[in-house]
Enzyme design. Structure first.
Site, PDB file in Angstrom:
ATOM      1  N   PHE A 207       0.833  -1.199   0.000  1.00 21.16           N
ATOM      2  CA  PHE A 207       0.000   0.000   0.000  1.00 21.16           C
ATOM      3  C   PHE A 207       0.867   1.248   0.000  1.00 21.16           C
ATOM      4  O   PHE A 207       1.845   1.348   0.742  1.00 21.16           O
ATOM      5  CB  PHE A 207      -0.907   0.015   1.242  1.00 21.16           C
ATOM      6  CG  PHE A 207      -1.654   1.308   1.429  1.00 21.16           C
ATOM      7  CD1 PHE A 207      -2.834   1.542   0.739  1.00 21.16           C
ATOM      8  CD2 PHE A 207      -1.174   2.304   2.273  1.00 21.16           C
ATOM      9  CE1 PHE A 207      -3.525   2.743   0.890  1.00 21.16           C
ATOM     10  CE2 PHE A 207      -1.859   3.505   2.437  1.00 21.16           C
ATOM     11  CZ  PHE A 207      -3.038   3.717   1.739  1.00 21.16           C
ATOM     12  N   LEU A 230       3.838  -0.690   3.838  1.00 24.64           N
ATOM     13  CA  LEU A 230       3.156   0.600   3.945  1.00 24.64           C
ATOM     14  C   LEU A 230       4.127   1.736   3.639  1.00 24.64           C
ATOM     15  O   LEU A 230       5.056   1.989   4.406  1.00 24.64           O
ATOM     16  CB  LEU A 230       2.584   0.785   5.353  1.00 24.64           C
ATOM     17  CG  LEU A 230       1.583  -0.277   5.845  1.00 24.64           C
ATOM     18  CD1 LEU A 230       1.295  -0.084   7.324  1.00 24.64           C
ATOM     19  CD2 LEU A 230       0.297  -0.202   5.036  1.00 24.64           C
ATOM     20  N   GLU A 231       3.927   2.414   2.509  1.00 26.22           N
ATOM     21  CA  GLU A 231       4.669   3.646   2.239  1.00 26.22           C
ATOM     22  C   GLU A 231       3.689   4.789   2.439  1.00 26.22           C
ATOM     23  O   GLU A 231       2.747   4.958   1.662  1.00 26.22           O
ATOM     24  CB  GLU A 231       5.239   3.692   0.828  1.00 26.22           C
ATOM     25  CG  GLU A 231       6.104   4.936   0.626  1.00 26.22           C
ATOM     26  CD  GLU A 231       6.394   5.263  -0.820  1.00 26.22           C
ATOM     27  OE1 GLU A 231       6.488   6.469  -1.133  1.00 26.22           O
ATOM     28  OE2 GLU A 231       6.503   4.333  -1.629  1.00 26.22           O
ATOM     29  N   LEU A 232       3.916   5.572   3.494  1.00 26.00           N
ATOM     30  CA  LEU A 232       2.936   6.566   3.914  1.00 26.00           C
ATOM     31  C   LEU A 232       3.468   7.980   3.703  1.00 26.00           C
ATOM     32  O   LEU A 232       4.123   8.251   2.707  1.00 26.00           O
ATOM     33  CB  LEU A 232       2.542   6.282   5.366  1.00 26.00           C
ATOM     34  CG  LEU A 232       2.108   4.829   5.623  1.00 26.00           C
ATOM     35  CD1 LEU A 232       1.760   4.616   7.082  1.00 26.00           C
ATOM     36  CD2 LEU A 232       0.950   4.423   4.728  1.00 26.00           C
TER      37      LEU A 232
END
Length: 463
Positions: A207, A230-232
C-alpha cells in the site's frame, strides 16, 4: 446495482474517465483466477518471467507520449514532465529484472558432512497492490514487477484519480504475453478494497498512501498474519550547511520542493539554512520560484501544474494563511500567478520564512507547492529540527565536507539519507521509511524479501 467512479481532471474540471466499480462476482472471479494462475506462474523459469517483464517495459516506452498526456489530464503534472515517468518506470523495472537473479537465488550453506542444506525463496501467493495517483506508475512498479518476478500473481487497485494507469499496465503485460490471471486490476470502492485485502486468498498487501489510510489497511488485515508494506506520508527536511555549493543547493532543494506541484512523498517540505548563507539562499530561492509558469498541464510551456483537486489546494492555502497569521513571511506575490484562485486546484507556489515548528506548515504534511525555510546556527540545531517530526522518509544535507555530512546523516531518523541531492529513488537502494512514514521496504535486492517466503531444505544423505 453497479456504482460508477469518475475521474475529474484538475486541468479544467471536466470528467476525464468514468468506470464502473467491479461487482462482488467480478471481485471473487479475479481472486479465484489469480490464485489458480499463480500456481502455474510460480512453476515457470525465472528467465521467462524476466523476459515477459522486459517486454512490458518495451511496450511502455513505445507508448510514452500518450501515457504522459494521460497522466497530465488525470492528476495534473505538466505534460513536459509527465512522460518522464515512463523513463523512471523503465529504469526501476530493468534494475529489478537484473537484480532478481541474485535476489531470488537459493541461499547456499557451507558443506556439512552427510547433509545437503539450502534455503529456497518461494512466492507468497496473490499480492494486492494499492497504488496512489501522485506517481501512478513509479509507485506501482516498485511492487508489481518484483512480485511477478518472484512468481506471485498480482491484483492492482489503482487510485480512482488515475484508473487508466491500471489499464495501461494490464495492456503492457498482455502484450508481453503474461498468462491470463497473473496480473489483473479492479476498480473498487473503499469498502470493496477493504474486503479484497481481507480475503483469505490475498497473501500480501503493498500500500502507498496517507497515514490514516495505512492505519486502516493494518487494521483490516490484523490477525491474518500476512505481510503488509506501507509507504505513507513525509515531511522531508533539507539542511544547507555553510560550506554548501550554494547555487547547486538552491536549485536542487527548490526543485525537490516544487516539482510535481509539491505532490511527492519524498518532496522537500522544510529547509534549514545556516545563518551565514541564509539571506543569500532565500534570495536565490525566491528568484527561482518566481520564474515558474503556473498553467494547464497540457500546455507545454507550463512548469507548475494544478494540484490534483481543489480541496487539496485549499488545504495548502489554509496552512499558508495560518502560518502568515502566526508571523510567517510570504515571499511570493500570488498576483504573479493569475491562475491561482481559491476553490480551484490552481495554487501559486509559496516560500515562507520566519516559520517555526508550532506552525502546521512545518510539521503537518502539505503535499503542495509550499516550503518553509528556517535559519539555524549550527549542525546540532539543524539535526535536532530535522528529527523533530512524526515522519522519516528522506532527509538531505548539502555540504562539501563529505565525511562530516555522513556523520550527520547517521544521526538522522530517516529511511533514506541524501547528500547534495534529494527527491530521487535509486532502484539499487531500499526504499523505506521510519515513524509514520511507514514500514517495510521496496526496491533493491532487499525488496524481494517481503514478496517471498523462505523454505529450508535439510536433507540427510543415506548410505
Amino acid at each position: 446495482m453497479t456504482t460508477m467512479q469518475q475521474t475529474i481532471s484538475p486541468v479544467d474540471g471536466s470528467v476525464y474517465v468514468t468506470r464502473p466499480h467491479a461487482s462482488q462476482t467480478e471481485i471473487q472471479q479475479a481472486l479465484t483466477l489469480a490464485e489458480r494462475a499463480q500456481k502455474n506462474w510460480a512453476g515457470t523459469d525465472l528467465a521467462e518471467r524476466q523476459a515477459i517483464c522486459a517486454k512490458a517495459v518495451e511496450w511502455f516506452e513505445a507508448h510514452q507520449a500518450e501515457i504522459g498526456l494521460e497522466i497530465s489530464w488525470q492528476m495534473g503534472r505538466p505534460v513536459r514532465y509527465a512522460k518522464g515517468e515512463v523513463a523512471g518506470l523503465a529504469e526501476r523495472a530493468r534494475y529489478m529484472i537484473a537484480a532478481s537473479e541474485t535476489a531470488l537465488a537459493p541461499v547456499t550453506l557451507p558443506d556439512k558432512p552427510g547433509f545437503t542444506r539450502y534455503i529456497r525463496r518461494e512466492p507468497v501467493g496473490v499480492v494486492a497492490v494499492i497504488a496512489p495517483w501522485n506517481y501512478p506508475y513509479l509507485t506501482a512498479v516498485n511492487s508489481i514487477v518484483p512480485a511477478l518476478l518472484a512468481g506471485n500473481s498480482v491484483i492492482l487497485k489503482h487510485s480512482a484519480q488515475t484508473p487508466l494507469c491500471a489499464e495501461r499496465l494490464k495492456a503492457a503485460f498482455d502484450a508481453a504475453g503474461l498468462p491470463e490471471g497473473v496480473f489483473q486490476f479492479l476498480h473498487l470502492s473503499h469498502d470493496d478494497t477493504t474486503a479484497l485485502i481481507q480475503s483469505t486468498q490475498i497473501s500480501h498487501v503493498a500500500f502507498t498512501g496517507s497515514v490514516p489510510a495505512g492505519a486502516h489497511v493494518e487494521q483490516a488485515v490484523a490477525g491474518r498474519f500476512i505481510g503488509v508494506g506501507l509507504e505513507l506520508g513525509g515531511k522531508d527536511p533539507a539542511y544547507i550547511r555553510e560550506d554548501a555549493d550554494l547555487d547547486a543547493a538552491v536549485e536542487t532543494a527548490i526543485d525537490g520542493a516544487f516539482f510535481n506541484s509539491g505532490q511527492s512523498c519524498c518532496g522537500i517540505e522544510r529547509i534549514y539554512v545556516h545563518a551565514s548563507v541564509y539571506d543569500t539562499f532565500v534570495e536565490k530561492a525566491v528568484a527561482i520560484v518566481n520564474q515558474y509558469t503556473l498553467g494547464r498541464s497540457d500546455d507545454p510551456d507550463t512548469t507548475l501544474g494544478p494540484l490534483v483537486r481543489a480541496s487539496a489546494a485549499d488545504f495548502v492555502r489554509g496552512q499558508i494563511a495560518e502560518a502568515v497569521a502566526q508571523g510567517a513571511v510570504a515571499h511570493i506575490d500570488e498576483k504573479n500567478f493569475p491562475l491561482s484562485k481559491a476553490g480551484t486546484p490552481y495554487l501559486a507556489p509559496q516560500i515562507l520564512t520566519q516559520v517555526d515548528h508550532s506552525m502546521r506548515v512545518m510539521h503537518e504534511e502539505s503535499f503542495g507547492p509550499v516550503v518553509g525555510i528556517m535559519k539555524v546556527s549550527s549542525d546540532e540545531e539543524a539535526i535536532a529540527l530535522m528529527n523533530d517530526s512524526d515522519f522519516g522518509l528522506t532527509a538531505s544535507i548539502f555540504t562539501q565536507d563529505i565525511d562530516t555530512g555522513i556523520t550527520l546523516g547517521e544521526q538522522l531518523e530517516t529511511g533514506t539519507f541524501f547528500m547534495n541531492r534529494c527527491d530521487y529513488l535509486d532502484p539499487a537502494l531500499a526504499w523505506t521509511g521510519v515513524k509514520q512514514s511507514g514500514r517495510g521496504f521496496t526496491l533493491s535486492v532487499l525488496g524481494f524479501e517481503a514478496l517471498t517466503r523462505p523454505k529450508s531444505f535439510h536433507i540427510k544423505t543415506l548410505g
